[in-house]
Design a protein around this motif. Structure first.
Motif, PDB file in Angstrom:
ATOM      1  N   ALA A   1       0.826  -1.210   0.000  1.00 17.72           N
ATOM      2  CA  ALA A   1       0.000   0.000   0.000  1.00 17.72           C
ATOM      3  C   ALA A   1       0.859   1.257   0.000  1.00 17.72           C
ATOM      4  O   ALA A   1       0.602   2.208  -0.743  1.00 17.72           O
ATOM      5  N   LEU A   2       1.910   1.268   0.840  1.00 18.17           N
ATOM      6  CA  LEU A   2       2.801   2.431   0.867  1.00 18.17           C
ATOM      7  C   LEU A   2       3.636   2.527  -0.406  1.00 18.17           C
ATOM      8  O   LEU A   2       3.898   3.615  -0.909  1.00 18.17           O
ATOM      9  N   LEU A   3       4.074   1.380  -0.909  1.00 17.07           N
ATOM     10  CA  LEU A   3       4.831   1.376  -2.160  1.00 17.07           C
ATOM     11  C   LEU A   3       3.980   1.932  -3.293  1.00 17.07           C
ATOM     12  O   LEU A   3       4.466   2.714  -4.126  1.00 17.07           O
ATOM     13  N   ALA A   4       2.699   1.558  -3.322  1.00 13.36           N
ATOM     14  CA  ALA A   4       1.794   2.082  -4.341  1.00 13.36           C
ATOM     15  C   ALA A   4       1.667   3.593  -4.229  1.00 13.36           C
ATOM     16  O   ALA A   4       1.662   4.312  -5.241  1.00 13.36           O
ATOM     17  N   ALA A   5       1.587   4.087  -2.984  1.00 11.84           N
ATOM     18  CA  ALA A   5       1.490   5.539  -2.786  1.00 11.84           C
ATOM     19  C   ALA A   5       2.745   6.246  -3.283  1.00 11.84           C
ATOM     20  O   ALA A   5       2.671   7.335  -3.867  1.00 11.84           O
ATOM     21  N   VAL A   6       3.909   5.639  -3.048  1.00 12.67           N
ATOM     22  CA  VAL A   6       5.164   6.237  -3.506  1.00 12.67           C
ATOM     23  C   VAL A   6       5.207   6.281  -5.034  1.00 12.67           C
ATOM     24  O   VAL A   6       5.557   7.304  -5.640  1.00 12.67           O
TER      25      VAL A   6
END
Length: 467
Positions: free
Chosen positions: A293-298
């Motif tokens: 989820a955080l990787l997608a946001a990045v």
């Protein structure tokens, strides 16, 4: 039920049996002296927290009579699992924060918040934002997402960092300990066979006044006791050059909230479908994983923030590289905190607490809270405290009403948040992000956690009298 959180990963694998045969008295002395060594080395001798935690872990194991080779294994296991779980999230959060800052997106968010909220309303606004964001997020993820905004609002608006930061931390912490779909409450719900919907409703009912008291109200006093300036390397700075354009408010907020939406969607799918073999649930288990989820946001942020500000490939690469430099020390300290926690667990301190408390003759709700408090103080892990306490008091739920079984879950969750200190990786995370000393962290963060725990159990006990 969701996969392991960062904190559950940080807790490490529970050993089949303790690595020492020490009695309860010896273990209690080992815990006190181990913690004393850490605090003394940091405060008196000014030794770096990373080194102090290593020495304190070795001292704990030696005093407990554990073989030092096994103590070393416990420490390195805890350090590795904590870094693997929390460390990657911190790194991704740092990248996203740097993109927010350099692109002007953080400025856009802060300028909008400052324009809409008065100075008096700002702590309440931060508590509300943190509570909403913290509903589906693990505590560590919430911190790395909120920190850039908290630091920038405090600096740009001339607010005390504690006045703004404590409400945000309170909102995240209360959600983490009391409200499903967080793993701790869900594990307790499963252990005592509580009703998820009733627990969620009562959890929110207890959470709202708890956040108010431990957040904006306590922040008034915390800001008088501790006045700190956050580390310059962590404060998002205005872009060094005048940007021709900067990301819009909606695009910036959508990017920050993307991991929130993904993780919330995962939690809802897990609850509705409740079949680990179902393709839809397995898909959401992947995309709702905190790392993904955080990787997608990045990745999305590279376009909605970086490219929107006119950044080329080289500028984006430089931004990502610079974002990781200030967090190296934080990663080591948080990892070492996880190593100390795992050493405590492996020498049998959690089991000692459960053995000592099993014969106490008091209210079931208060007993559950006290057991969770003891395990939390000893191991530093809210999730370990929740799971262990729930397993111990589960038989007590057999004769309870549906509502009281849910209150039992909340009592356990309240106890699991009591007084975070040097054996909690979260303690070091907050300390480093806010640039505080150990004593200042105890007077603010640790006391705030204690207030949350005590206020929560008081409201739980009051509810038990009326429902």
């Amino acid at each position: 039920m969701p996969h392991l959180s960062a904190e559950m990963l940080a807790a490490g694998p529970a050993p089949v049996e303790p690595i020492t045969s020490a009695g309860h008295a010896q273990l209690a002395v080992a815990v006190l002296l181990g913690i004393a060594v850490i605090v003394l080395l940091i405060t008196k001798f000014k030794l770096h927290a990373f080194l102090s935690l290593i020495v304190g872990s070795l001292a704990l194991g030696a005093i407990a009579g554990a073989p030092l080779d096994k103590v070393i294994t416990s420490f390195t296991t805890g350090l590795g699992t904590t870094t693997a779980g929390v460390g990657v999230l911190i790194a991704l959060g740092a990248i996203l924060g740097k993109l927010l800052a350099d692109s002007g997106g953080a400025d856009q968010v802060v300028d909008t918040i400052l324009a809409r909220a008065s100075n008096r309303a700002m702590p309440w606004a931060m508590a509300l934002i943190a509570g909403i964001i913290g509903l589906p997020l693990f505590f560590e993820v919430g911190i790395v997402l909120l920190i850039p905004v908290v630091l920038l609002v405090a600096k740009r608006g001339g607010h005390s960092l504690m006045r703004i930061g404590i409400p945000a931390l309170a909102g995240l912490s209360v959600m983490h300990g009391l409200v499903p779909p967080h793993p701790g409450p869900l594990a307790a719900i499963d252990a005592v066979k509580a009703n998820l919907g009733v627990t969620l409703a009562l959890g929110v009912l207890v959470a709202i006044p708890t956040v108010v008291i431990a957040g904006p109200l306590f922040a008034r006093y915390a800001s008088r006791w501790v006045d700190v300036t956050p580390p310059e390397g962590l404060v998002p700075q205005r872009p060094s050059e005048d940007l021709e354009k900067r990301p819009g408010f909606a695009a910036t907020v959508a990017t920050v909230l993307l991991p929130v939406v993904l993780m919330l969607a995962k939690s809802l799918v897990d609850i509705v479908i409740d079949d680990p073999e179902d393709t839809v649930q397995r898909t959401f288990d992947v995309i709702g994983n905190p790392l993904i989820a955080l990787l997608a946001a990045v990745v999305v942020g590279l376009f909605t923030l970086g490219r929107a500000a006119g950044f080329g490939k080289d500028r984006i690469a430089t931004t990502v590289e610079k974002s990781l430099i200030p967090i190296a020390g934080i990663l080591l300290i948080v990892g070492a905190g996880g190593g100390f926690k795992q050493t405590l667990i492996d020498v049998g301190v959690g089991q000692m607490i459960m053995d000592v408390s099993k014969d106490w003759n008091i209210s079931a709700l208060l007993l559950a809270w006290l057991i969770a408090v003891g395990i939390r103080l000893a191991t530093g892990s809210a999730t370990v405290a929740t799971i262990s306490a729930a397993g111990l008091v589960a038989p007590l739920a057999a004769d309870m009403s549906t509502a009281h079984v849910s209150l039992l879950v909340l009592a356990i969750g309240a106890g699991s948040l009591f007084f975070s200190h040097v054996n909690d990786a979260g303690f070091w995370l907050v300390k480093e992000y806010f640039g505080m000393k150990v004593g200042e962290t105890i007077k603010t963060w640790s006391l705030m956690e204690t207030i949350i725990s005590v206020v929560s159990i008081v409201f739980v006990l009051l509810l038990s009298l009326v429902i």
